[in-house]
Design an enzyme around this catalytic site. Structure first.
Site, mmCIF file in Angstrom:
data_model
loop_
_atom_site.group_PDB
_atom_site.id
_atom_site.type_symbol
_atom_site.label_atom_id
_atom_site.label_comp_id
_atom_site.label_asym_id
_atom_site.label_seq_id
_atom_site.Cartn_x
_atom_site.Cartn_y
_atom_site.Cartn_z
ATOM 1 N N HIS A 173 1.473 -1.250 0.308
ATOM 2 C CA HIS A 173 0.056 0.266 0.241
ATOM 3 C C HIS A 173 0.699 1.010 -0.217
ATOM 4 O O HIS A 173 2.174 1.332 0.698
ATOM 5 C CB HIS A 173 -0.970 -0.040 1.420
ATOM 6 C CG HIS A 173 -1.659 1.501 1.584
ATOM 7 N ND1 HIS A 173 -1.497 1.675 2.479
ATOM 8 C CD2 HIS A 173 -2.470 1.768 0.527
ATOM 9 C CE1 HIS A 173 -2.325 2.983 2.806
ATOM 10 N NE2 HIS A 173 -2.816 3.056 1.330
ATOM 11 N N SER A 174 0.497 2.457 -0.677
ATOM 12 C CA SER A 174 1.169 3.584 -1.197
ATOM 13 C C SER A 174 2.752 3.462 -0.854
ATOM 14 O O SER A 174 3.267 2.553 -2.314
ATOM 15 C CB SER A 174 0.882 4.234 0.150
ATOM 16 O OG SER A 174 1.730 5.946 0.084
ATOM 17 N N MET A 175 3.958 3.654 -0.194
ATOM 18 C CA MET A 175 4.815 3.023 -0.090
ATOM 19 C C MET A 175 5.822 1.851 -0.160
ATOM 20 O O MET A 175 7.012 1.996 -0.128
ATOM 21 C CB MET A 175 5.764 4.405 0.721
ATOM 22 C CG MET A 175 5.416 6.449 0.403
ATOM 23 S SD MET A 175 5.750 6.396 -1.247
ATOM 24 C CE MET A 175 7.796 6.607 -0.901
#
Length: 592
Positions: A173-175
Site C-alpha cells: 500500500h502506498s510507499m
C-alpha cells in the site's frame, strides 16, 4: 499616486490568484463523488501473531517486526508451526499500520472456508513502526532490506511441507508498493522470491512531495533499474489507483511505465475494476470491500492445482489479473475455456427474424434457444448488440456455423461479453464473423426469478455520435448538446478534442421516458481507450444526471483513439446530453 495605484493592482492580482488557487484546492479536496465503498468486517476477533526473527536480524532492525494475521480457530492452529498455506506479505505505506492487512486477510479466510480449506492463504504483515517515509526517505532503503529478510524468514516457516512455497506474493500500500519494487535493486536479491506484486495507491512515477534527496535518489534508483532491466524482469505487477477520491496520491502517479519489453505490468484505476466500480481514497483502498473481494477472487484463480501455490506461468497470471481487473465476461475464470459448446438436450428452438427483439423470462419451465439468422441482417446492418439482466456465470450466447436453423454445437460467444452492474452485454461487428450463420441466445429454465434479454441489429453510423468538447476558455458559459431520439439500447458519444490533463467538463444527461410501470436503469460509462481509468454512473430514468469529465493520464501523442461516453439506454426513453467546461475542475486539475 502612481506607486499607490500599482500597489493596488498588485494586491488585486495576488488576491485573484489566491482565489483561483482556493477554488482549485476546494475541487481537489471536496469535488469528488461520495465514498461508495462498503466496509469490510471481521467475523471473528483478529489476531496478529508475532513471528520470531533471528536474533541478529532483530538486533539490526529493532523498530521493525513481522506478524501473521489470523482469526479464531485459524489463528490458534497457526500458532503451531510449520505452516501449510500460500504466503502473502502486506507492506504498509507512509505512517501505515501492519494491522491494515486484516481486511484482505479476513476476506481470504472466508473464501478458504467456502472451499473447505482446499487452498488457503497465510497473510503476513510488516510493522514499519508507522514511519513517515513519504516525508523523510532516509528509512526507505532500510525498510527494503528488512523486507528481504522477512521473505526469507517466511519461506522457512514452510520448511518440510509437501507443497512448500519457494516465493511469496506481495501487496504494497502506498510507499509499501515502492519498497516492494525496490527489492529488485538489492545486489543479493533473487527475483524468483516474489511471484506476484500488487500495489495499491503507490506513487510509482515520482514522489508526491520530494522533500529530501533520500526520496528522490530512491525513486531514481528504483525506476532506472526497472527501465534498464525491463528485458529481464519477469515479475507480474498490478498497480491499482484510487481515482479522484484519492487526493493524496494522484492516480497519474500510480501508472507503471509502459516499457516495450516489460509486458507483465498492468495499471488500473479502481473505478474501472469490474465488480468494484468505485473510487477509493488513500486509506479506504486497503479496506474497500468491493476491491478486496476482487483481489481475493484473483488470488484463488492464480493457484496452480499441482503445486498448490501461486502459478509460475506468467501468461496465466496476466490472464487472471486481466479477467478480474480489466474486463470481466461474467464467467468464472478458465485458463483454456472451451470455445465449442454442445447445444443439445430437450430444448425449444425459436427462430427470430426481426432486427429488434426483447424477451422477458419468468418461471420458464423449459430451456429455449432463440436463433437469429444473420444472412439477411448482414445486408442491412453492421453490428449486433445483445444484453441480459441475468448476471449468473453460465454461458448465454452462442453462434452456429454454416447451419440452416439449429446446430448441435455452437461457438460460445459468452467469453467475449462484458459485465456491468446491472447487465452483461455483447457487441459484434458482423463482418468480423463471416462464417457464422446464426446467433443463438439461450434462456434457461428458471423458477421464481425474472430477467430480460434484448438484442438489436444496427448500423454503426446511427450509434456513434460525435460530441466535440467546449473550448477551455468558455468558462462554462457555452455548451454543446446532442439528442438521442431513436429507440436504441446502446450509443457511443465520441468526445472529440478531449485528451489533456488540464481539461475538465461537466456532462448533464437528461432522460425523459414514456409511461412505464417498472423502474428503468441506464448506465453511462466514460471509456478512456489509452488507459484503464473508466468510470461508471448509474441513473434511474427519468432523471437528470451530472457526470464529471477529466483525466488521470493524458492522451499519448501517437494515439488516435477517441474518448467515449458509452450509454446503455432504454428504448422507452429519450436522452439529451449537454457538455460544458468546468472552470473549477480545471483549476483542480492544475493544482493537483
Amino acid at each position: 499616486m502612481f506607486l499607490h495605484s500599482v500597489n493596488l493592482w498588485n494586491l488585486a492580482f495576488y488576491v485573484f490568484m489566491v482565489f483561483l488557487a482556493t477554488l482549485g484546492l476546494w475541487d481537489v479536496f471536496f469535488g469528488f463523488e461520495e465514498n461508495k465503498c462498503s466496509m469490510s468486517y471481521m467475523f471473528e476477533y483478529p489476531e496478529y501473531q508475532k513471528i520470531e526473527l533471528p536474533k541478529k536480524l532483530a538486533k539490526r532492525y529493532p523498530a521493525y517486526e513481522l506478524y501473521l494475521y489470523g482469526e479464531g480457530s485459524y489463528a490458534e492452529e497457526h500458532k503451531i508451526l510449520p505452516l501449510t498455506g500460500i504466503p502473502v506479505l502486506f507492506l504498509p505505506g507512509n505512517a501505515g499500520s501492519y494491522k491494515q492487512v486484516r481486511s484482505i486477510g479476513s476476506i481470504a479466510l472466508r473464501k478458504a472456508e467456502d472451499i473447505d480449506f482446499k487452498y488457503h492463504f497465510d497473510f503476513f504483515s510488516v510493522n514499519f513502526n508507522e514511519e513517515l517515509v513519504a516525508l523523510y526517505g532516509g528509512s526507505l532503503q532500510k525498510q527494503t532490506k528488512f523486507v528481504h529478510e522477512c521473505i526469507k524468514t517466511i519461506l522457512k516457516l514452510y520448511k518440510g511441507q509437501e507443497f512448500a512455497p519457494k516465493s511469496v506474493a506481495i501487496i504494497g500500500h502506498s510507499m509499501g508498493g515502492l519498497v516492494a519494487r525496490a527489492l529488485l535493486t538489492l545486489k543479493n536479491f533473487k527475483h524468483d522470491l516474489i511471484n506476484l506484486l500488487i500495489t495499491q495507491a503507490t506513487p510509482h512515477v515520482a514522489p508526491v512531495m520530494p522533500l529530501d534527496r533520500f526520496i528522490t535518489d530512491f525513486y531514481t534508483t528504483v525506476n532506472n533499474y526497472w527501465i534498464l532491466n525491463a528485458r529481464h524482469i519477469n515479475l507480474t505487477t498490478l498497480s491499482v489507483a484510487g481515482g479522484f477520491r484519492d487526493y493524496q496520491v494522484r492516480s497519474g502517479l500510480t501508472f507503471l511505465p509502459k516499457l516495450s519489453h516489460h509486458t507483465s505490468a498492468l495499471s488500473v484505476v479502481s473505478s474501472a475494476v469490474p465488480k468494484t466500480w468505485v473510487s477509493t481514497d488513500h486509506l479506504s483502498i486497503v479496506w474497500c470491500k468491493q476491491l478486496q473481494l476482487t483481489t481475493v477472487r484473483a488470488f484463488f484463480d492464480l493457484i496452480d492445482a499441482d503445486t498448490k501455490q501461486i502459478t509460475q506461468n506468467s501468461k496465466k497470471k496476466l490472464s487472471v489479473l486481466s479477467h478480474h481487473f480489466i474486463r470481466h465476461p461474467s464467467k468464472h475464470f478458465e485458463e483454456n475455456p472451451a470455445i465449442i459448446s454442445d447445444l443439445t438436450g430437450t430444448s425449444m428452438w425459436v427462430p427470430v427474424k426481426v432486427s429488434k427483439w426483447t424477451y422477458v423470462a419468468y418461471n420458464e419451465s423449459e430451456k429455449i434457444y432463440f436463433t437469429f439468422p444473420l444472412e439477411n441482417h448482414r445486408k442491412i446492418y453492421s453490428h449486433v448488440y445483445c444484453q441480459s439482466t441475468m448476471l449468473d456465470t453460465n454461458s448465454w450466447i452462442f453462434a452456429c456455423i454454416n447451419s440452416t436453423s439449429m446446430c448441435q454445437q455452437g461457438v460460445d460467444l459468452s467469453w467475449k461479453a462484458e459485465l456491468l452492474p446491472t447487465i452483461k452485454f455483447l457487441t459484434l461487428r458482423l463482418q468480423d464473423y463471416p462464417s457464422l450463420s446464426h446467433l443463438v441466445v439461450y434462456v434457461p429454465s428458471v423458477h421464481g426469478s425474472k430477467f430480460v434479454v434484448d438484442c438489436e441489429f444496427f448500423k454503426k453510423e446511427t450509434r456513434y455520435i460525435q460530441l466535440p468538447v467546449t473550448h477551455l476558455f468558455s468558462f462554462g458559459l457555452s455548451s454543446r448538446k446532442v439528442v438521442l431520439n431513436t429507440n436504441g439500447l446502446y450509443y457511443n458519444l465520441e468526445l472529440l478534442n478531449f485528451g489533456q490533463i488540464y481539461q475538465a467538463f461537466k456532462i448533464n444527461v437528461v432522460s425523459k421516458c414514456s409511461a412505464v410501470k417498472e423502474e428503468i436503469t441506464s448506465i453511462y460509462k466514460l471509456h478512456i481507450p489509452w488507459s484503464y481509468e473508466d468510470s461508471l454512473t448509474i441513473a434511474q430514468a427519468p432523471s437528470s444526471t451530472e457526470i464529471s469529465l477529466k483525466l488521470h493520464i493524458a492522451q499519448p501523442e501517437n494515439d488516435s483513439h477517441v474518448a467515449l461516453l458509452k450509454m446503455y439506454t432504454s428504448s422507452d426513453c429519450r436522452y439529451e446530453v449537454t457538455i460544458k467546461t468546468s472552470f473549477s475542475q480545471i483549476l483542480g486539475q492544475v493544482v493537483a
